[in-house]
Design an enzyme around this catalytic site. Structure first.
Site, PDB file in Angstrom:
ATOM      1  N   VAL A  44       0.847  -1.192   0.000  1.00  0.00           N
ATOM      2  CA  VAL A  44       0.000   0.000   0.000  1.00  0.00           C
ATOM      3  C   VAL A  44       0.879   1.237   0.000  1.00  0.00           C
ATOM      4  O   VAL A  44       2.057   1.203   0.363  1.00  0.00           O
ATOM      5  CB  VAL A  44      -0.962   0.018   1.201  1.00  0.00           C
ATOM      6  CG1 VAL A  44      -1.933  -1.143   1.132  1.00  0.00           C
ATOM      7  CG2 VAL A  44      -0.186  -0.019   2.507  1.00  0.00           C
ATOM      8  N   GLU A  45       0.281   2.350  -0.403  1.00  0.00           N
ATOM      9  CA  GLU A  45       1.024   3.573  -0.660  1.00  0.00           C
ATOM     10  C   GLU A  45       1.814   4.080   0.546  1.00  0.00           C
ATOM     11  O   GLU A  45       2.842   4.735   0.394  1.00  0.00           O
ATOM     12  CB  GLU A  45       0.047   4.651  -1.136  1.00  0.00           C
ATOM     13  CG  GLU A  45       0.694   5.881  -1.702  1.00  0.00           C
ATOM     14  CD  GLU A  45      -0.320   6.819  -2.324  1.00  0.00           C
ATOM     15  OE1 GLU A  45      -0.025   8.022  -2.387  1.00  0.00           O
ATOM     16  OE2 GLU A  45      -1.396   6.365  -2.735  1.00  0.00           O
ATOM     17  N   GLY A  46       1.342   3.801   1.749  1.00  0.00           N
ATOM     18  CA  GLY A  46       2.022   4.275   2.935  1.00  0.00           C
ATOM     19  C   GLY A  46       3.393   3.671   3.161  1.00  0.00           C
ATOM     20  O   GLY A  46       4.169   4.167   3.982  1.00  0.00           O
TER      21      GLY A  46
END
Length: 293
Positions: A54-56
């Site tokens: 995920v982007e985080g």
């Protein structure tokens, strides 16, 4: 007894349909919300060796609580790796991710996406979420999956602003532009499943959801939509899929109306804490039943 669920919501049908697009042993770059529910559903059923990023910055996480945003610390729980966003996107741009899944405010016949502004930019009538990682994912992932609501104002002949490239002008225009990824492979909406013609790269309707007719889908698209000669019916979610989705999202934060409850200025924080506290035992039980630690 049928293995298909007798009762399910339209959003659950969309998520289950999208989950079937993922393959085992793939690396998948997905966003928070229904896309993540779909990816986790695939991971807990037919694709146990799929790695979700995920982007985080979390890669291969196995959270025991529902994720509320890309910066939610829960997302780092039991992850293979937690890396800076620049490193995550650097790996993605180098072609290390097999598939990416995102949503959009608009899409056109060649799979180009707009998540920047309705009515053009910078003088947009409506500003929407912005690019985020959308351009990177659409440009570099092995293939792109799109999940969005079906509306005529969203399915337009040409996007108001090109945030994420699909097949650009069709044909070999994407290849000539030098983009690494292969482009969109499927679009899942609340009415059906769309694919792209091998030569022209134009979107066409492959399947209709149960109870939806091709002419209804055409009425929700602003161009002369190509339709498969005999569109198949989308496979309903199984009983297991529905049970898993409702365990992953017991308060309907993404698959129901839970977002409205969280946005309540007086009760939103209490609802958020309840989501965190009460989702943990059910998700812990589910993941252990699937071989998780």
């Amino acid at each position: 007894m049928s293995r298909y669920a007798e009762e399910y919501t339209l959003t659950e049908l969309m998520a289950a349909t999208m989950a079937r697009e993922f393959r085992n042993q793939e690396t998948a770059f997905v966003g928070i919300g229904p896309p993540l529910i779909a990816a986790m559903l695939a991971n807990l059923t037919h694709a146990p060796d799929m790695t979700i990023a995920v982007e985080g910055g979390a890669v291969g996480s196995a959270p025991r609580r529902l994720l509320t945003c890309i910066a939610d610390s829960t997302i780092d729980e039991r992850a293979y790796s937690c890396i800076p966003m620049w490193r995550l996107f650097g790996d993605q741009q180098r072609g290390f991710y097999d598939v990416g899944l995102i949503g959009a405010a608009q899409i056109d016949k060649y799979g180009n996406l707009n998540t920047t502004g309705i009515g053009g930019y910078p003088r947009s009538k409506v500003r929407v979420a912005g690019s985020g990682g959308g351009n990177d994912i659409g440009s570099s992932a092995g293939r792109l999956l799109v999940m969005m609501r079906q509306e005529k104002r969203r399915f337009i002949d040409r996007v108001d602003y090109l945030t994420t490239p699909g097949f650009l002008d069709g044909g070999d225009s994407r290849l000539k532009a030098g983009l690494r990824g292969d482009g969109p492979s499927g679009v899942i909406t609340d009415m059906g499943v769309f694919r792209f013609a091998p030569d022209s790269k134009e979107m066409y309707l492959e399947k209709c959801h149960p109870g939806v007719r091709p002419e209804q889908v055409q009425a929700s698209v602003s161009w002369d939509l190509k339709i498969a000669p005999q569109p198949a019916a989308t496979e309903p979610p199984t009983t297991e899929q529905v049970e898993i989705m409702r365990t992953l999202d017991p308060f309907g934060l993404y698959l129901g109306n839970g977002r409205a409850a969280m946005a309540d200025p007086e009760k939103g924080f209490a609802f958020y804490m309840r989501v965190l506290e009460e989702s943990y035992p059910a998700m812990e039980k589910l993941l252990r039943s699937k071989g998780g630690q």
